[in-house]
Design a protein around this motif. Structure first.
Motif: not given
Ligand code: PLP
Length: 411
Positions: A330-337
């Motif tokens: 859940y949450g595979v944005s290319p901009q990610k921590v």
């Protein structure tokens, strides 16, 4: 594979964090719950102990030496925070108990002054409850409405809807810098510029950002920025509300009491200048000093270096996790921590979390105080692993093995 092996081992001295050097359930502790709170380096613990052993005194009000030393250190810490986030003025840094209190302060004070019936407050679908409920409460009181920017299936904000969602009724945009569930780094500069082009102020919830990203409030040009010390290697119970001077001067006090006044009579009270207007009562002086030490600790390594190291850990973990059959992210944005939320097939996240704990691994399971995200994905919760500067590739290897074991035991 080559890339994986290039992860530099330690960018810090792990022995700075004694708590990590222990067994939990008879297994070496692996602490992957850093999104909830980070551990504290010894310098922070020592600074707090030193304060209580040698300085403890109430600030601002005393002529005696200890009070003056405590006041000097308290105000020096404010300058450290100013420097860390590059605020223009020291008095734009208000100490609070944490992000939650900072947002409540803004919602209550800004809302009382500037919200009217029919007005709108724009937040996003990926907010922590701390950036939903205070706005809901003030909207209810003022007859205003909450509007929400949705995110897509990858956990990326649908920024293309912004023009539609910011209307002539919007009075403030309040948005998270980084999602505590999805790990998404939001394009806050773009949002701020867009809102400002329509004359609307923007508040940023920076709880998950300050220890992972260089934050420059002047470059961002945000109107408010909130964060908690305990998520950046500082003690619990201390946080910051940054606000632009022009807004803080226009807003009424949040709480009444000592220190925030200029003069009190039974007929009328006049208020103190910034920052004291927003700091009623005795502050947590020792924790403020601890926060300053944590900032120095981060700066001694470099926040960009920490971010780079955590990104390497994120990529290492993702490549290994992706190989587990049935895993859902859940949450595979290319901009990610380095915050990874996932489930293993239909296994309940609590069951997996319980077994991981038996193996010494601390992860968070549940809705992570972001129930609307769970509603969007129609799940009860997720397993969340979140990394900090002291985590290692070896811990990730052990974690992956433990997940395989848990899966076998539960399926
Ligand atoms: N906002 C975000 C994005 C968070 O992750 C958290 C805590 O997890 C908060 C706000 C609330 O922070 P605190 O509990 O320190 O006030």
């Amino acid at each position: 594979m080559k890339k994986l092996l290039q992860i530099q081992q330690m960018i810090y001295n792990r022995s700075d964090f004694k708590i990590l050097d222990q067994k939990v359930n008879n297994k070496p502790l692996i602490y992957f719950d850093n999104g909830a709170t980070t551990q504290k380096p010894q310098v922070v613990i020592d600074a707090i102990t030193h304060y209580y052993e040698t300085i403890n005194s109430n600030i601002h009000r005393g002529v005696h030496s200890l009070s003056q030393i405590a006041t000097e250190q308290f105000e020096a810490a404010r300058r450290s925070v100013q420097n860390y986030i590059n605020a223009k003025h020291t008095h734009e840094v208000i100490f609070t108990r944490g992000t939650t209190e900072s947002i409540n302060l803004i919602a209550s004070s800004f809302g009382r002054e500037f919200l009217n019936p029919g007005d709108e407050v724009l937040i996003s679908e990926m907010e922590h409850h701390a950036n939903i409920v205070p706005w809901q409460m003030i909207c209810e009181q003022k007859g205003a409405k909450l509007r929400v920017i949705p995110f897509d299936e990858n956990g990326v904000l649908q920024i293309e809807l912004l023009d539609q969602l910011i209307t002539s009724k919007t009075k403030i945009v309040a948005i998270t810098h980084i999602s505590n569930v999805l790990g998404t780094i939001n394009p806050i500069k773009l949002i701020i510029d867009k809102a400002h082009s329509k004359g609307i102020p923007v508040m940023i919830d920076g709880a998950q950002a300050v220890s992972h990203e260089k934050v420059d409030v002047q470059a961002l040009d945000c109107d408010f920025y909130c964060f908690s010390g305990h998520k950046m290697y500082a003690p619990m119970g201390i946080g910051v509300m940054y606000g632009k001077e022009e807004w803080l001067n226009k807003m009424p006090p949040y709480q009444g009491g000592g220190e925030m006044i200029s003069q009190v009579t039974f007929e009328k009270t006049t208020y103190n200048e910034l920052p004291f207007k927003f700091e009623a009562g005795t502050p947590s002086v020792g924790d403020v000093i601890g926060l300053q030490k944590a900032i120095e600790y981060i700066q001694s390594i470099g926040v960009e270096k920490i971010a780079e190291y955590e990104h390497q850990l994120l990529h290492y973990a993702m490549q290994k996790l992706e190989q587990i059959p049935g895993i859902q992210f859940y949450g595979v944005s290319p901009q990610k921590v380095a915050v990874i939320s996932f489930n293993l097939g239909t296994l309940h996240p609590y069951d997996v979390g319980f077994l991981l704990d038996q193996m010494g691994i601390a992860v968070r399971t549940g809705h992570h105080c972001a129930q609307p995200i769970m509603q969007k994905f129609q799940i009860p919760g997720t397993i969340r692993a979140s990394f900090a500067l002291y985590n290692t590739k070896e811990e990730i290897d052990f974690f992956i093995e433990a997940l395989h074991k848990a899966k076998m035991m539960l399926e």
